[in-house]
Design a protein around this motif. Structure first.
Motif, mmCIF file in Angstrom:
data_model
loop_
_atom_site.group_PDB
_atom_site.id
_atom_site.type_symbol
_atom_site.label_atom_id
_atom_site.label_comp_id
_atom_site.label_asym_id
_atom_site.label_seq_id
_atom_site.Cartn_x
_atom_site.Cartn_y
_atom_site.Cartn_z
ATOM 1 N N PRO A 3 0.838 -1.211 0.000
ATOM 2 C CA PRO A 3 0.000 0.000 0.000
ATOM 3 C C PRO A 3 0.867 1.253 0.000
ATOM 4 N N PRO A 4 0.320 2.378 -0.447
ATOM 5 C CA PRO A 4 1.051 3.643 -0.371
ATOM 6 C C PRO A 4 1.285 4.008 1.105
ATOM 7 N N PRO A 5 2.303 4.865 1.381
ATOM 8 C CA PRO A 5 2.725 5.132 2.760
ATOM 9 C C PRO A 5 1.601 5.506 3.710
ATOM 10 N N GLU A 6 0.709 6.396 3.283
ATOM 11 C CA GLU A 6 -0.300 6.877 4.237
ATOM 12 C C GLU A 6 -1.201 5.730 4.682
ATOM 13 N N ILE A 7 -1.489 4.799 3.781
ATOM 14 C CA ILE A 7 -2.307 3.647 4.171
ATOM 15 C C ILE A 7 -1.492 2.653 4.978
ATOM 16 N N GLU A 8 -0.246 2.417 4.568
ATOM 17 C CA GLU A 8 0.580 1.436 5.274
ATOM 18 C C GLU A 8 0.814 1.887 6.728
ATOM 19 N N ARG A 9 1.020 3.194 6.937
ATOM 20 C CA ARG A 9 1.195 3.708 8.300
ATOM 21 C C ARG A 9 -0.007 3.351 9.164
ATOM 22 N N GLU A 10 -1.186 3.550 8.632
ATOM 23 C CA GLU A 10 -2.413 3.268 9.392
ATOM 24 C C GLU A 10 -2.486 1.764 9.716
ATOM 25 N N VAL A 11 -2.130 0.932 8.702
ATOM 26 C CA VAL A 11 -2.181 -0.515 8.894
ATOM 27 C C VAL A 11 -1.215 -0.955 9.979
ATOM 28 N N VAL A 12 0.032 -0.471 9.916
ATOM 29 C CA VAL A 12 1.046 -0.887 10.889
ATOM 30 C C VAL A 12 0.649 -0.441 12.288
ATOM 31 N N ALA A 13 0.218 0.806 12.415
ATOM 32 C CA ALA A 13 -0.150 1.321 13.737
ATOM 33 C C ALA A 13 -1.268 0.488 14.334
ATOM 34 N N ARG A 14 -2.214 0.134 13.517
ATOM 35 C CA ARG A 14 -3.364 -0.582 14.027
ATOM 36 C C ARG A 14 -3.041 -2.042 14.351
ATOM 37 N N GLU A 15 -2.352 -2.709 13.459
ATOM 38 C CA GLU A 15 -2.085 -4.134 13.631
ATOM 39 C C GLU A 15 -1.068 -4.393 14.743
ATOM 40 N N ALA A 16 -0.047 -3.513 14.851
ATOM 41 C CA ALA A 16 0.985 -3.741 15.862
ATOM 42 C C ALA A 16 0.667 -3.047 17.168
ATOM 43 N N ALA A 17 -0.373 -2.203 17.159
ATOM 44 C CA ALA A 17 -0.740 -1.460 18.361
ATOM 45 C C ALA A 17 0.408 -0.599 18.837
ATOM 46 N N VAL A 18 0.959 0.193 17.914
ATOM 47 C CA VAL A 18 2.033 1.129 18.287
ATOM 48 C C VAL A 18 1.606 2.553 17.967
ATOM 49 N N ALA A 19 2.368 3.477 18.515
ATOM 50 C CA ALA A 19 2.072 4.896 18.320
ATOM 51 C C ALA A 19 2.331 5.278 16.859
ATOM 52 N N PRO A 20 1.637 6.305 16.372
ATOM 53 C CA PRO A 20 1.777 6.717 14.972
ATOM 54 C C PRO A 20 3.225 7.012 14.593
ATOM 55 N N GLU A 21 4.015 7.575 15.508
ATOM 56 C CA GLU A 21 5.388 7.943 15.104
ATOM 57 C C GLU A 21 6.242 6.689 14.912
ATOM 58 N N ILE A 22 5.963 5.647 15.673
ATOM 59 C CA ILE A 22 6.677 4.380 15.464
ATOM 60 C C ILE A 22 6.283 3.811 14.091
ATOM 61 N N ALA A 23 4.969 3.781 13.831
ATOM 62 C CA ALA A 23 4.488 3.279 12.535
ATOM 63 C C ALA A 23 5.090 4.086 11.401
ATOM 64 N N ASN A 24 5.155 5.389 11.586
ATOM 65 C CA ASN A 24 5.712 6.262 10.555
ATOM 66 C C ASN A 24 7.172 5.910 10.289
ATOM 67 N N ALA A 25 7.940 5.734 11.358
ATOM 68 C CA ALA A 25 9.369 5.404 11.199
ATOM 69 C C ALA A 25 9.520 4.080 10.466
ATOM 70 N N LEU A 26 8.708 3.094 10.814
ATOM 71 C CA LEU A 26 8.824 1.774 10.199
ATOM 72 C C LEU A 26 8.484 1.822 8.709
ATOM 73 N N VAL A 27 7.409 2.546 8.378
ATOM 74 C CA VAL A 27 7.003 2.632 6.972
ATOM 75 C C VAL A 27 8.047 3.396 6.159
ATOM 76 N N THR A 28 8.613 4.434 6.744
ATOM 77 C CA THR A 28 9.675 5.180 6.057
ATOM 78 C C THR A 28 10.845 4.249 5.754
ATOM 79 N N LEU A 29 11.222 3.446 6.743
ATOM 80 C CA LEU A 29 12.312 2.496 6.527
ATOM 81 C C LEU A 29 11.939 1.465 5.454
ATOM 82 N N GLY A 30 10.714 0.953 5.557
ATOM 83 C CA GLY A 30 10.277 -0.047 4.592
ATOM 84 C C GLY A 30 10.380 0.458 3.166
ATOM 85 N N ASN A 31 9.946 1.708 2.942
ATOM 86 C CA ASN A 31 10.007 2.244 1.598
ATOM 87 C C ASN A 31 11.425 2.545 1.171
#
Lengths: 270, 270, 270, 270, 270, 270
Positions: free
Chosen positions: F177-205
């Motif tokens: 998925p594009p970053p904005e959607i992937e961030r939402e998915v990671v935050a929700r599925e892993a139950a982490v804060a948005p900034e953690i999800a953001n960092a992970l998605v940035t790294l992934g891309n």
């Protein structure tokens, strides 16, 4: 046929000396119920690490050694003949799933592919084991955790862990311990004096640091302990090293001679 | 199907002449309960060495010859039909484990990989044999020892002893004995006069020392004994050497002729 | 499935004309209980030689033809269904072992490797046959002797007799007999007049001596006998040679034509 | 599973037109009880020839088509379930052996190697069939004769008739009949007018004589009969030739077009 | 396991539009009882053609899809467990033989070779099916006809139809229909308006005519119908083409993009 | 053995964020009863997408994971032993066919070819499943839909989806998925804060966009969620990324180091 061993948490703490943050990662994965993949060379202590973590976490441990003829039935179970009747006998994985233990699948990559697939539903949010032969599905008891291992040093075009399996696991890489820890491990496991352990570890590191080494695998902590055990059994140090380290590493006469000369140079003249 | 032979310690001491420190290493390994790996060419006396050590240590010996169709069930046991009923029959490895004997797995590398894995728990501190078909685990009786052998001279890409197996074993390399010992062995085993034994050993070493030899294997002590036995059976020495040594080593007419000329030059003109 | 034939010593002496010292070597091996390996091309008389020796030594002969699907069970025996019950049926090797006969395993190299291993304990000092399916070991009766054969002319990377098997056997090489003997053999076996036998043997040797021959196998004594039999059955000599020799040796039109021309030149114009 | 057909000698004489001395050779072999090997391309009339000889000699004929999954059990027989009981059912070879018929093994080279070995004792002086599953040996009834065939045009590295099998057989080579005979065959078998048969045979020979032909097999007598049958079924000649000859010989558009143009040139414009 | 479907002659005439003389050839073959081989690419209408001919001729049709694990038992039948008893169940080929139906073996080349051999006696003048497991032979009822198909576009070294099989069959080649017929087929099968069908067929031919196309197979009539069905299900034309045609033809991003651009250029802007 | 999971429509809506028109295509295919093929890399959300569509359409979902030992019996069913009796147990595909559910065959390309053939009659207008072992055919209940998936990124010469299978399916390609959607998915599925999800998605891309990447697969959304879960389990972000992303992607020390440096550069210094 699967080779399995199940152990209740031991009274005695298994001896393991952590080298990096492997214990922290394992604890976090365990806390979240995530499966773990251990990577590392033969004889570096993967099994001991799992034994130590199982002890710390207070869970039974079931170990299964993978091999190229192993199928999913070896893990899940099968009908066996007992006293003239066919009875179902749980495989080691099913026993771990029912009891909430840690199931350690050693070198699972060697097994037939249907075994890697059978662990998928246990390695994601489903946490359940389908037992087709019984027509049922067994939910994993709390505490169940899957641990698998493989040796990246083995070059194999045919046997690779599938990406869709691999990306389900938290990965921990283990290597040989640094000298000060390895000395302690060898002295303790082989029951030899510190200076013997010191000599063996010095030799082990000299072999590992050989440039352009033609060896498939380096001398592991396990072979150093084996050499120490021969000394404890009454053999002199050089004969013990020749039998447990040098002859174990190669069949090539030139390499065997070179390793022997290295051992002569490194070991005390006793 | 496994080829097995079990022998109680013999009253008569098996004839074996040690060449190096192989007996000391074996004794230390035995004392510590460590498994042993024998390396050496065909017919150099590996089996005799194990027989002699089993006799010295007073333990029963069970020998199993590996082959490419051998599976773990051939070692561990299986259910057989006897008088219309299925009864469990222990395999040779299980019998050795229960009786505390020495189990000698000859050329185990040839067997299917599940056999090498089945011996792992017997080859480390666990010392136990899982018998999945019975759903039990058999602890090794005191005195149980595992001995395996292989011939490094065979070039095989497919069949290699796994490093994770190999590094569990104390390794002993055996070769052909020096002339003075080999003469004694041939004279005794073939029941021939010393000068016949001398001639055969001289020929054997001449063949082994051929430069750039095209032979896959050299003339073993076993073939020299075979030639001696033909002489003891009434054949003349040259015909015996041709049948037991020359024709056994090659099918190539040129090589057969060259070996024949070498034999003519080396053997007494009788 | 094994192809076997068992014969009691015949009243009539089987016809075999020795060419070299093959009979002496066989007798010495037999006297010492040593196993024998026969090497030689298709149709040169290996089977006849074994039949003659069995007759001379007064022992029953059991012949088994090896093939690539043959397993040790084909030699040792298996449980069969008879009248609704499963009964054990000895394989040909086991029958020979029990009765003290000669067991001749023709082209055993073709069989699966477990068959070569099953004969090892019969081919050394142990002289016993383990029958795992029955859980017993059958000692060889006095007089039992193992004879195996193979054709070195077949080039095969996959199928080689293992050195550890080969060096257990006394080796005898057989070839086509010299003309004067072969003429006698053909005349007698095909029941044809001496001049027909003479013509056939002359042709056979002309084919065998072709320089740079593209044939995989030369015209064997067997094919010459076959041609003679066709003549005895009423066919003219040239048609008989074409059917039994020329067309049997090749499918290549050019080679068939060349062989035909060679036959025209060599055979009497009738 | 074997594909078999057994026929009693027919009242009607099977239609076969001899081309060379194949009938004389067959009769001589039959008279001496020698086995026969037929060589020749697909559809040249090998089966018809055997049918005609069986009729002339007054013997039942059993035909078996070989394939790569065929094992000796398909020839010899096996235990089958009938009405809840297991009963032995003779295979086609065993039936021929018992009844003294001709057993024709078509393209036996394709079968697994144990089938070629099972026929050896039937193809030499022993004339007997070992039936291991029953533990018995069936002697061949008088009149039994073995006939095998193969197509030398098939290039196969893997599947070759073994020399030790081949040299047991009298070999007869068959080819396509000369035009005057082939015209008669096509007209009779397809029930078409002589001029149709003539056109088809002319085309068949034009295709067979194509220089540097890329076809694996030429147009056989069988395909010419097939084309004739389509004409007899109401199709026009050119469409019949396209369907039964041209499209049957190749899938390559260029070759199909070239063959079509050849047909246009050769066939009458009708 | 065989995938089979049996259908009685339908009341409704199956929709098939003949392109050449395929129907005439089929009728002539059917009239003479000759077997038919259909050649053509995936999705060109081979199955529909057979359905239409079966309907016209008033015979039941049994379809079997070949695959690489299919054996002759899948065609002929086997013993199955039903309510605790073993009962024989006819395979689809046997059912067709008994009922005088048309048996259509789709891509039979994929099946194991014993299946092609089992059909030989049905594909020549014998017209009978040997059922070895039952020990019987089933004569083909009047009207029985064998139809097989394969796709010459698949390049396969391993899987080739044997010449001795192929030359038994009347061969008919089918291709994609010309545009005016394909438009009618698509409109009717997908239930879409003529202009949609027209657009799809135009695109299909544009793809088929791509020079130097890297596609293994062209867009078949089947994929055009699939795209039409998505439109009938509510999707817009371009999305339907992307899902049913473009994405179905390739996984290569460059090819997918190029096909997409071709679709954009060819399809109406809607 | 098949790995299956069946779920009734969940009360809770499964979390899936559509990226393109995949849902529209799926709905149209479902409306028309057409089978669907999902293409996309490991861990991109194929399973979640099917779960979401099954929920939206109100149908039960049965998931089966393909593997190289899977046969059609694993899908269709087999006779099993239950309490001493053999009873038929429907396979997962048969259960879906009877209940009108969605059957999702994950990575079906890995399975043996007979499984792909068994689905053909379900993937066209016939919509029925032949169950040969029972001798019956099961018509698909209304609502039954077949969904299969595979990963085009796996290079495999041996395992390819057959064209005749592929062209039966509507194909949908999924990617990360594009970053904005992937961030939402990671935050929700892993139950982490948005900034953690953001960092992970940035790294992934950052990893996915590496030029000339030597990785077989890129870091999937699944591995990012795994890393997040470790953080939620108490591990620091860098250790979590090393264990769940870096070590999961490669065993090569150089690549592991490079990915580690990339992670250091991209992740917040925390």
């Amino acid at each position: 046929m699967a080779t399995t061993a199940m152990s209740r948490p031991e009274a005695r703490t298994p001896f393991y000396r952590a080298v990096g943050d492997e214990a922290e990662v394992f604890r976090a994965a365990s806390c979240q119920g995530l499966p773990v993949l251990l990577k590392g060379p033969t004889g570096c202590g993967k099994t001991r690490f799992v034994e130590a973590m199982a002890h710390e976490l207070g869970r039974p441990l079931i170990t299964v050694a993978g091999h190229e003829d192993m199928t999913s039935a070896d893990l899940v179970g099968r009908f066996l003949l007992k006293g003239g009747e066919t009875v179902w006998v749980d495989g080691p994985l099913t026993r771990a799933v029912r009891t909430g233990g840690i199931c350690y699948l050693d070198e699972i990559v060697e097994a037939r592919q249907d075994t890697t697939v059978v662990i998928h539903p246990l390695a994601d949010h489903r946490r359940e084991l389908p037992v087709d032969r019984l027509g049922t599905t067994v939910p994993a008891a709390p505490g169940f955790q899957l641990v698998i291992s493989y040796n990246p040093g083995y070059q194999s075009v045919l046997k690779n862990i599938k990406e869709s399996t691999r990306q389900r696991f938290v990965a921990i890489e283990l290597g040989f311990p640094p000298p000060e820890i390895e000395r302690e491990v060898v002295a303790r496991e082989a029951a030899v004096a510190p200076e013997i352990a010191n000599a063996l570890v010095t030799l082990g590191n000299a072999i590992r640091n050989l440039e352009g080494s033609p060896l498939r695998e380096a001398s592991s902590t396990r072979t150093l302990i084996l050499a120490g055990s021969l000394v404890a059994g009454g053999l002199n140090l050089r004969a013990a090293v020749r039998a447990a380290v040098v002859q174990a590493l190669s069949d090539d006469p030139d390499i065997v001679r070179a390793l022997g000369e290295l051992a002569d140079a490194v070991l005390p003249s006793s």
